[in-house]
Design an enzyme around this catalytic site. Sequence first.
Site, PDB file in Angstrom:
ATOM      1  N   VAL A   1       0.832  -1.208   0.000  1.00  0.00           N
ATOM      2  CA  VAL A   1       0.000   0.000   0.000  1.00  0.00           C
ATOM      3  C   VAL A   1       0.865   1.256   0.000  1.00  0.00           C
ATOM      4  O   VAL A   1       0.617   2.201  -0.754  1.00  0.00           O
ATOM      5  CB  VAL A   1      -0.964   0.000   1.201  1.00  0.00           C
ATOM      6  N   TYR A   2       1.893   1.281   0.853  1.00  0.00           N
ATOM      7  CA  TYR A   2       2.789   2.440   0.882  1.00  0.00           C
ATOM      8  C   TYR A   2       3.403   2.682  -0.488  1.00  0.00           C
ATOM      9  O   TYR A   2       3.412   3.810  -0.993  1.00  0.00           O
ATOM     10  CB  TYR A   2       3.894   2.211   1.914  1.00  0.00           C
TER      11      TYR A   2
END
Length: 265
Positions: free
Chosen positions: A151-152
């Site tokens: 996600v990052y």
Amino acid sequence: MANIVITGSTKGIGFGLARAFLDNGHNVIISGRSEETVSSALDRLHAPTAQCRGLACDTAELSQVEALWEFAEATFGTVDIWINNAGLARTGWSIQDIPQQEIAAMVGTNLLGTINGCRVAAAGMRKQDEGKIFNMLGGGSDGEYFPGMGVYGTTKRGLDYFTDALSRELKDTGILVGKIRPGMVITEAVIREARQNPDRFASSRRFMNNLVDQVETVSAYLAEKILDCNKSGEKIRWLSGGKIAARMLVGLVRKREDQFARHGL
């Protein structure tokens, strides 16, 4: 002498950039999520009020970003450089396992916060007819995959595209848009995650030690390059592919001084 605004600058690379700019005689506005963190950072910077001020700002809230620009403009008259550094790295989970609130926090800060900062800074700089906007990228922005950073990395990959788009949209103005890729820096977030998951940190420590650097080392380099940058769309990169390869080769024959020990790890 430049007037500079740095979001997310009460700690980590943002704080390091603020110190580097101040040490070279520039004016800086710092910001963080709370008045307490801003006040603490100002105390640690030991800079004259005329040279450095701070304001609490949640970049995910457009009205607060607008207030940050107005504060900087009222303090210094103009804003020459705006650096969107505020970001969150919540790593160590797979995409399916990461808590929903962590996803919302990273998307809100890394993407929405940077978009807000760019829109506000671009609007203000159009009135000035000049200025520089820089966005802080990170792991995943070039499309590479790192375990536990799904996600990052997605937010940073999105920022890479967004920064390219903004650079093209502003190409006929006096506004320069650039990217910053700081590499692997030992920040408070890295230390926190190492302590939260000591086994994972221990397994990757030797490899990471070849690539990580201290905040002050990277910040001084980036600050100089930001001031010198005169081409829109440029990426300022500390840890280049050549530097990575060289460090890994040297690491095979000579152990690098432990970069984590000074942080109690």
